[in-house]
Design a protein around this motif. Structure first.
Motif, PDB file in Angstrom:
ATOM      1  N   GLY A  39       0.801  -1.220   0.000  1.00 27.60           N
ATOM      2  CA  GLY A  39       0.000   0.000   0.000  1.00 27.60           C
ATOM      3  C   GLY A  39       0.832   1.267   0.000  1.00 27.60           C
ATOM      4  N   ASP A  40       2.096   1.170   0.375  1.00 32.98           N
ATOM      5  CA  ASP A  40       2.990   2.328   0.329  1.00 32.98           C
ATOM      6  C   ASP A  40       3.625   2.512  -1.033  1.00 32.98           C
ATOM      7  N   LEU A  41       3.355   1.585  -1.954  1.00 32.54           N
ATOM      8  CA  LEU A  41       3.948   1.634  -3.294  1.00 32.54           C
ATOM      9  C   LEU A  41       2.914   1.723  -4.406  1.00 32.54           C
ATOM     10  N   VAL A  42       1.666   1.343  -4.130  1.00 34.24           N
ATOM     11  CA  VAL A  42       0.615   1.270  -5.146  1.00 34.24           C
ATOM     12  C   VAL A  42      -0.532   2.177  -4.753  1.00 34.24           C
ATOM     13  N   GLU A  43      -1.094   2.888  -5.718  1.00 32.71           N
ATOM     14  CA  GLU A  43      -2.140   3.894  -5.502  1.00 32.71           C
ATOM     15  C   GLU A  43      -3.376   3.533  -6.327  1.00 32.71           C
ATOM     16  N   ASP A  44      -4.569   3.582  -5.699  1.00 31.60           N
ATOM     17  CA  ASP A  44      -5.793   3.306  -6.451  1.00 31.60           C
ATOM     18  C   ASP A  44      -6.621   4.554  -6.750  1.00 31.60           C
ATOM     19  N   GLY A  45      -6.192   5.703  -6.254  1.00 29.54           N
ATOM     20  CA  GLY A  45      -6.875   6.955  -6.549  1.00 29.54           C
ATOM     21  C   GLY A  45      -8.094   7.235  -5.710  1.00 29.54           C
ATOM     22  N   ALA A  46      -8.433   6.363  -4.763  1.00 28.85           N
ATOM     23  CA  ALA A  46      -9.666   6.543  -3.995  1.00 28.85           C
ATOM     24  C   ALA A  46      -9.634   7.797  -3.128  1.00 28.85           C
TER      25      ALA A  46
END
Length: 390
Positions: free
Chosen positions: A357-364
């Motif tokens: 979660g510190d490396l991947v972003e979902d834009g929410a």
């Protein structure tokens, strides 16, 4: 949301990435901005593009004149802005246009500014620096939300310069988009432990000192270290880029790449990723958190960073990465001359331990902030993201 997005360069891949991040929440979008190439694109990330004219990289003064000319023709873009629920700007010079367009054509829309770099002319004590900071402060006071990609931009520049006049701030780091991370081709087989130890330098290549440091490293340790460069070299900043590469066996430039498909193979083919930048040392280069930090870590390449800058602090907080102290002319060869398979395995294991979660972003979090109507409470809902404190 219905988005009118004002940008400094229609061809900037980061513009398309932001649109891709917001795509699941977009009903309509239009991208309004300048272009650097001879011909502007008709669309950006599948959305219509409205060109405002051609500008040049690294020439802020000329870009400001282009903005003033576009401001005089503001009525011509009115039909593209009417009905927008969000008017967003990517750089300071386009914020002047976005603010005027919002006021005239979409007064109920949120006005959002992205601060992804701090231009060198905004830092310093010369009259032109002070004047630009005053302009920046005036423009930001009209915004409903400010997006930053690094907390250091707030801590080191925005808060000291503008204080309580800043709008609400949301941290949206340059992480890998979830859609990209899940949609990419499988990584290659595990890279054998070196030597040769392979370093990848990917993205916008604009730091001449980094080029010379890496060239010196492979010359000092021939056959023990190799460097692969891919992306977009800023040859106006590094005019001897091609000459240095041609004169340095073991230092290779492989051209551009496709973020959607090439990242696993690129980073899977190197042991380390270069995350050091001296282009604007003492200011923006010390404060930013670059894309390659997240990309390299996600795909198993150990980031190389200066311990004293924000990238180094981020890695130190995650107990990962190769953190170096200056002078790098001695620190780099000293490390790689004695590196063995066990040392690299330990460094790679630390990177693998960084939470996904510190490396991947979902834009929410960003979408939650942008979907709030203007004037309905705080622009950043408490649970929606990471507001930044000065």
């Amino acid at each position: 949301m219905r988005l009118a997005y004002f940008v400094h360069d229609l061809g900037d891949p980061a513009v398309a990435r932001r649109l891709d991040m917001l795509a699941p929440r977009l009903a309509e979008a239009v991208v309004i901005g300048f272009h650097r190439g001879a011909t502007p694109p008709a669309t950006v990330a599948g959305w219509p593009a409205v060109p405002l004219g051609r500008t040049e990289d690294a020439r802020l003064g000329r870009r400001i004149l282009s903005v003033l000319r576009a401001r005089l023709r503001l009525g011509a873009i009115g039909r593209h802005v009417r009905g927008a629920t969000v008017v967003m700007s990517r750089q300071l010079e386009t914020l002047a246009l976005a603010r005027a367009a919002r006021a005239r054509f979409a007064p109920g829309a949120l006005l959002v500014q992205e601060c992804l770099d701090v231009h060198r002319l905004l830092v310093g004590t010369a009259p032109k620096n002070l004047a630009l900071r005053r302009l920046e402060g005036w423009l930001l006071r009209g915004c409903d939300l400010l997006l930053v990609s690094s907390p250091a931009f707030v801590r080191e520049h925005l808060a000291p310069a503008h204080g309580a006049a800043l709008p609400p701030v949301l941290l949206v780091e340059n992480k890998v988009l979830a859609a990209e991370a899940f949609g990419q081709t499988p990584p290659p087989p595990a890279l054998p432990a070196g030597p040769p130890w392979r370093i990848g330098w990917y993205g916008v290549i604009r730091c001449r000192r980094s080029l010379l440091l890496l060239a010196d490293l492979v010359r000092r340790l021939p056959g023990r270290v190799e460097v692969e460069i891919r992306g977009r070299p800023a040859r106006n900043v590094i005019p001897d880029f091609d000459a240095v590469v041609a004169a340095t066996p073991g230092l290779d430039f492989l051209g551009p790449y496709d973020r959607r498909h090439d990242l696993p193979a690129m980073y899977g083919g190197v042991h380390f990723t270069w995350a050091i930048d001296y282009y604007e040392a003492g200011a923006n280069s010390d404060w930013l958190l670059p894309n390659r930090l997240y990309e390299g870590s996600l795909h198993g390449a150990v980031p190389i960073a200066l311990a004293r800058v924000e990238t180094g602090r981020w890695l130190a907080a995650h107990r990962a990465g190769l953190l170096l102290a200056e002078p790098l002319e001695t620190a780099l060869p000293g490390y790689f001359a004695t590196l063995d398979a066990a040392g690299h395995a330990a460094a790679a294991a630390a990177v693998a331990g960084i939470p996904r979660g510190d490396l991947v972003e979902d834009g929410a979090a960003l979408a939650a902030a942008l979907l709030r109507p203007r004037g309905h409470g705080a622009a950043v809902p408490p649970a929606a993201g990471r507001p930044v404190e000065a």
